[in-house]
Design an enzyme around this catalytic site. Structure first.
Site, PDB file in Angstrom:
ATOM      1  N   ASP A 211      -5.968   5.127  -6.846  1.00 54.30           N
ATOM      2  CA  ASP A 211      -5.139   3.920  -6.881  1.00 54.30           C
ATOM      3  C   ASP A 211      -4.184   3.913  -5.689  1.00 54.30           C
ATOM      4  OD1 ASP A 211      -3.941   1.491  -7.866  1.00 54.30           O
ATOM      5  OD2 ASP A 211      -4.481   2.131  -9.900  1.00 54.30           O
ATOM      6  N   ASP A 237      -6.551   2.616  -0.954  1.00 56.17           N
ATOM      7  CA  ASP A 237      -6.926   1.237  -1.258  1.00 56.17           C
ATOM      8  C   ASP A 237      -8.440   1.173  -1.153  1.00 56.17           C
ATOM      9  OD1 ASP A 237      -7.664  -1.443  -1.126  1.00 56.17           O
ATOM     10  OD2 ASP A 237      -5.877  -2.048  -0.002  1.00 56.17           O
ATOM     11  N   PHE A 238      -9.126   1.011  -2.282  1.00 57.99           N
ATOM     12  CA  PHE A 238     -10.584   1.132  -2.244  1.00 57.99           C
ATOM     13  C   PHE A 238     -11.274  -0.018  -1.507  1.00 57.99           C
ATOM     14  CE2 PHE A 238      -9.581   0.092  -6.845  1.00 57.99           C
ATOM     15  CZ  PHE A 238      -9.771  -1.283  -6.752  1.00 57.99           C
ATOM     16  N   HIS A 256     -12.684  -8.290 -12.621  1.00 56.63           N
ATOM     17  CA  HIS A 256     -12.205  -9.618 -13.043  1.00 56.63           C
ATOM     18  C   HIS A 256     -11.012 -10.099 -12.214  1.00 56.63           C
ATOM     19  CE1 HIS A 256      -8.944  -8.450 -16.290  1.00 56.63           C
ATOM     20  NE2 HIS A 256      -8.748  -7.824 -15.146  1.00 56.63           N
ATOM     21  N   ASN A 303      -6.173 -16.868 -17.402  1.00 57.50           N
ATOM     22  CA  ASN A 303      -5.099 -15.991 -16.930  1.00 57.50           C
ATOM     23  C   ASN A 303      -5.437 -15.386 -15.573  1.00 57.50           C
ATOM     24  OD1 ASN A 303      -2.494 -14.776 -17.393  1.00 57.50           O
ATOM     25  ND2 ASN A 303      -3.569 -12.834 -17.637  1.00 57.50           N
TER      26      ASN A 303
END
Length: 346
Positions: A211, A237-238, A256, A303
């Site tokens: 992460d 940061d992938f 998502h 959302n």
């Protein structure tokens, strides 16, 4: 919904229009500490005592408590000296901070962040983009810069995600037998609750949480027990940095957040890094193929519109994304709860 009864008196429409009021009652009772106080007391308390201990008005607290009774979050006993309130079992389990299954942190994230973004849903639908700029006055070009705009906000989000995995983690991690995968990378693993559940269920595996540096620091210092040696950390940061080799990559609620182009980019890099015979586990809330439900997932997809650059997808859509990256033998398992599992193999 189109029954004669509904058409004569639109009860369901009234319920829908009051939906945000219901949410805010629960959020407010959590924020003020109503459920925690009643759990700690070990006995029903009067309105006067609750209001005094929580520092609120009697008039306001009475209405809040009565609404919680109506929502079955509290129970009330009418005695000669007045009304006495206690938690219901569901509130003890899910709405008190000290419970292992507490959802308090996700409630606070919804109340203080999601709720404000949804005020601008109309704008999001018109424009097709998230609403961080309107809600908080900050640029949304850097999605996670906006989401993690302060350490307090980041901790709130990470703790909220951890609370979800406290009740959903086991189901998604046992949807498939993951015991053959001994070296696992949890991409965007955040607060580490899913990693902790994984090493508990599969003691022979190791999990590396990959992460952003500031997320890793918070997870190390505040969320993952230092004595847990089977969990490691990788700062990066992938989308920009390399992804190390592993047997399995877990992407829980990652795809998502992004459009199809970014998803294909990430999955292609995961495929390159993945060992032969390895795989990728997607954990997402799946839409039905005809997109008629579940309603929770449809709401989550909205959302994603107001908060991210992504959307919720069907199992076929995730399978196609995996296939485009090179993964084969794609399997889908629906858990019957909020989140489902999709496994692709290399």
């Amino acid at each position: 919904m189109d029954s004669t009864e509904d058409l004569d008196y639109p009860q369901i429409i009234f319920q829908y229009s009051n939906g945000f009021l219901v949410s805010k009652v629960m959020f407010t009772a959590c924020e003020l500490g109503v459920f925690d106080l009643l759990l700690q007391s070990g006995r029903p308390l009067s309105l006067d005592v609750i209001a005094a201990r929580l520092g609120t008005s009697i008039m306001g607290m009475e209405r809040l408590l009565d609404a919680c009774v109506g929502l079955k979050l509290l129970a009330v006993e009418l005695r000669r000296e007045g009304a006495f309130y206690r938690n219901t079992e569901i509130s003890n389990i899910y709405l008190t901070k000290s419970s292992p299954k507490s959802q308090y942190h996700i409630m606070m994230y919804y109340s203080n962040t999601v709720y404000l973004c949804w005020h601008y849903l109309t704008d999001a639908v018109r424009e097709g983009r998230n609403q961080y700029e309107r809600a908080f006055g900050i640029s949304s070009k850097d999605l996670f810069g906006a989401r993690y705009r302060s350490e307090e906000e980041m901790l709130k989000f990470l703790a909220g995600q951890n609370s979800i995995w406290s009740i959903c983690g086991r189901d998604v991690l046992t949807a498939f037998d993951l015991s053959p995968f001994t070296q696992i990378y949890d991409l965007g693993g955040g607060g580490g609750a899913l990693a902790q559940e994984c090493v508990f269920l599969y003691p022979n595996c190791t999990v590396t949480i990959y992460d952003l540096p500031k997320v890793v620091q918070v997870a190390k210092e505040r969320l993952v027990p230092p004595e847990e040696r089977r969990i490691a950390f990788h700062e990066g940061d992938f989308f920009k940095d390399s992804i190390p080799e592993a047997d399995l990559y877990i992407l829980s609620k990652i795809l998502h957040d992004w459009d199809d182009k970014k998803c294909r980019q990430l999955l292609a890099e995961v495929y390159k890094a993945c060992r032969p015979g390895g795989g990728v586990l997607l954990v997402e809330s799946l839409l039905s193929e005809d997109r008629s439900g579940p309603v929770e997932t449809q709401l989550y997809s909205l959302n994603m519109l107001v908060q991210t650059e992504g959307k919720e997808r069907t199992a076929v859509e995730y399978s196609e994304l995996l296939g485009a990256a090179g993964f084969r033998e794609v399997q889908v398992r629906r858990t019957g709860k909020l989140y489902d599992a999709v496994l692709g193999r290399k």
